[in-house]
Design a protein around this motif. Structure first.
Motif, PDB file in Angstrom:
ATOM      1  N   ASP A   1     -14.377  10.501  -0.376  1.00  0.00           N
ATOM      2  CA  ASP A   1     -13.407  11.022   0.596  1.00  0.00           C
ATOM      3  C   ASP A   1     -12.408  11.938  -0.123  1.00  0.00           C
ATOM      4  OD1 ASP A   1     -11.238  11.393   2.352  1.00  0.00           O
ATOM      5  OD2 ASP A   1     -11.611   9.484   3.347  1.00  0.00           O
TER       6      ASP A   1
ATOM      7  N   GLU B   1       0.808  -1.225   0.000  1.00  0.00           N
ATOM      8  CA  GLU B   1       0.000   0.000   0.000  1.00  0.00           C
ATOM      9  C   GLU B   1       0.839   1.272   0.000  1.00  0.00           C
ATOM     10  OE1 GLU B   1      -3.293   0.200  -0.540  1.00  0.00           O
ATOM     11  OE2 GLU B   1      -3.000  -1.944  -0.910  1.00  0.00           O
ATOM     12  N   ASP B   2       2.063   1.205   0.529  1.00  0.00           N
ATOM     13  CA  ASP B   2       2.928   2.391   0.544  1.00  0.00           C
ATOM     14  C   ASP B   2       3.681   2.461  -0.779  1.00  0.00           C
ATOM     15  OD1 ASP B   2       4.503   4.553   1.094  1.00  0.00           O
ATOM     16  OD2 ASP B   2       5.633   3.617   2.731  1.00  0.00           O
TER      17      ASP B   2
ATOM     18  N   GLY C   1      -9.982  13.670   1.088  1.00  0.00           N
ATOM     19  CA  GLY C   1      -8.618  13.473   1.565  1.00  0.00           C
ATOM     20  C   GLY C   1      -7.923  12.329   0.848  1.00  0.00           C
ATOM     21  N   ARG C   2      -8.632  11.234   0.629  1.00  0.00           N
ATOM     22  CA  ARG C   2      -8.054  10.092  -0.098  1.00  0.00           C
ATOM     23  C   ARG C   2      -7.804  10.458  -1.554  1.00  0.00           C
ATOM     24  NH1 ARG C   2     -11.855   5.133   0.642  1.00  0.00           N
ATOM     25  NH2 ARG C   2     -10.254   4.152  -0.668  1.00  0.00           N
TER      26      ARG C   2
ATOM     27  N   ILE D   1      -7.084  13.471  -2.698  1.00  0.00           N
ATOM     28  CA  ILE D   1      -5.900  14.338  -2.689  1.00  0.00           C
ATOM     29  C   ILE D   1      -4.630  13.499  -2.527  1.00  0.00           C
ATOM     30  CG2 ILE D   1      -4.683  16.110  -1.357  1.00  0.00           C
ATOM     31  CD1 ILE D   1      -7.474  17.330  -0.768  1.00  0.00           C
ATOM     32  N   HIS D   2      -4.698  12.467  -1.690  1.00  0.00           N
ATOM     33  CA  HIS D   2      -3.522  11.621  -1.464  1.00  0.00           C
ATOM     34  C   HIS D   2      -3.051  10.978  -2.763  1.00  0.00           C
ATOM     35  CE1 HIS D   2      -0.746   8.855   0.409  1.00  0.00           C
ATOM     36  NE2 HIS D   2      -1.381   7.825  -0.137  1.00  0.00           N
ATOM     37  N   VAL D   3      -3.998  10.464  -3.565  1.00  0.00           N
ATOM     38  CA  VAL D   3      -3.635   9.771  -4.806  1.00  0.00           C
ATOM     39  C   VAL D   3      -3.249  10.750  -5.908  1.00  0.00           C
ATOM     40  CG1 VAL D   3      -4.451   8.240  -6.649  1.00  0.00           C
ATOM     41  CG2 VAL D   3      -5.081   7.774  -4.258  1.00  0.00           C
ATOM     42  N   ASP D   4      -4.104  11.754  -6.138  1.00  0.00           N
ATOM     43  CA  ASP D   4      -3.940  12.609  -7.308  1.00  0.00           C
ATOM     44  C   ASP D   4      -2.972  13.763  -7.101  1.00  0.00           C
ATOM     45  OD1 ASP D   4      -6.441  12.484  -9.703  1.00  0.00           O
ATOM     46  OD2 ASP D   4      -6.309  11.032  -8.093  1.00  0.00           O
ATOM     47  N   LYS D   5      -2.612  14.020  -5.858  1.00  0.00           N
ATOM     48  CA  LYS D   5      -1.662  15.111  -5.599  1.00  0.00           C
ATOM     49  C   LYS D   5      -0.458  14.630  -4.790  1.00  0.00           C
ATOM     50  CE  LYS D   5      -1.265  19.512  -3.101  1.00  0.00           C
ATOM     51  NZ  LYS D   5      -2.007  20.490  -2.265  1.00  0.00           N
ATOM     52  N   ASP D   6      -0.697  14.117  -3.594  1.00  0.00           N
ATOM     53  CA  ASP D   6       0.422  13.816  -2.694  1.00  0.00           C
ATOM     54  C   ASP D   6       1.355  12.752  -3.260  1.00  0.00           C
ATOM     55  OD1 ASP D   6      -0.739  15.650  -0.989  1.00  0.00           O
ATOM     56  OD2 ASP D   6      -1.647  14.151   0.327  1.00  0.00           O
ATOM     57  N   LEU D   7       0.798  11.658  -3.781  1.00  0.00           N
ATOM     58  CA  LEU D   7       1.652  10.606  -4.336  1.00  0.00           C
ATOM     59  C   LEU D   7       2.397  11.093  -5.576  1.00  0.00           C
ATOM     60  CD1 LEU D   7      -0.494   7.336  -4.031  1.00  0.00           C
ATOM     61  CD2 LEU D   7       1.509   7.988  -2.676  1.00  0.00           C
TER      62      LEU D   7
END
Length: 223
Positions: free
Chosen positions: A82, A54-55, A84-85, A87-93
């Motif tokens: 969600d 997952e990481d 936040g989720r 943003i995690h995929v499309d921006k943070d990662l």
């Protein structure tokens, strides 16, 4: 090893798969490294998988690569609404992968964004894509290529009823989209995948933001 080593993130999605298949057939590419959460697909002499769990960013290679192609992305529906989720995929990662590329001297970073990306937008999706683009640009990777396609037809694994209806309507009106409106024409996944590989192998430095006509030209497809 002669030829380029290309890392592809999001390699099991619609665009990622098209990108990998073109890269494997491209004689200028020596190795394609897929960044995966789980092992999948048949082996190929030019294919190397990095299974991360997952990481996703934990499995990045320590050996140099010449280019990174990022096809990471999800939908708000796929993450249960969600934000936040999403943003995690499309921006943070994406930004994390670009930072790794910068830190490891990768010459080229290519990423799939979207039409309408704008960090100042009131539309959540467009704002996240725009914030991602701005964060990637400021890293100063020698060659940064941002693709901004419109709707993406192709054989997806998941069923997206609303998107299928939208694609059908867009295919009908696409010939009527002329001038600057051409940028909103549907972008075939195979064309985008080919353009991404060609962008990864091109030498011109700087930040390049490409839309419909520029993407098709880079892919060698003038449709």
């Amino acid at each position: 090893m002669s030829g380029a080593r290309i890392l592809v993130a999001g390699a099991t999605g619609l665009i990622g798969e098209a990108c990998v298949q073109h890269a494997l057939a491209e004689p200028r590419v020596a190795e394609v490294i897929r960044l995966l959460r789980r092992s999948t697909g048949p082996a190929h002499p030019k294919l190397a998988d990095r299974v991360t769990g997952e990481d996703l960013l934990s499995g990045l290679p320590t050996t140099p690569v010449d280019a990174v192609i990022c096809c990471l992305g999800t939908t708000i529906r796929n993450v249960g609404g969600d934000q936040g989720r999403f943003i995690h995929v499309d921006k943070d990662l994406v930004v994390g992968l670009a930072q790794w590329a910068k830190d490891h001297g990768v010459r080229t970073f290519c990423v799939v964004s979207a039409m309408g990306a704008d960090a100042g937008s009131r539309i959540f999706y467009n704002r996240v894509k725009g914030e991602m683009e701005e964060a990637v640009k400021v890293l100063g990777i020698p060659r940064t290529v941002i693709m901004q396609p419109s709707i993406l037809p192709g054989p997806r694994k998941e069923v997206r009823i609303g998107e299928r209806i939208g694609i059908g309507l867009m295919n009908v009106v696409a010939p009527l989209l002329l001038g600057s409106a051409r940028a909103y024409r549907p972008m075939p996944s195979v064309v985008l995948g080919r353009a991404l590989v060609n962008a990864a192998l091109a030498p011109e430095p700087g930040v390049h933001v490409l839309r419909y006509d520029a993407i098709r030209a880079l892919a060698g497809d003038q449709g």
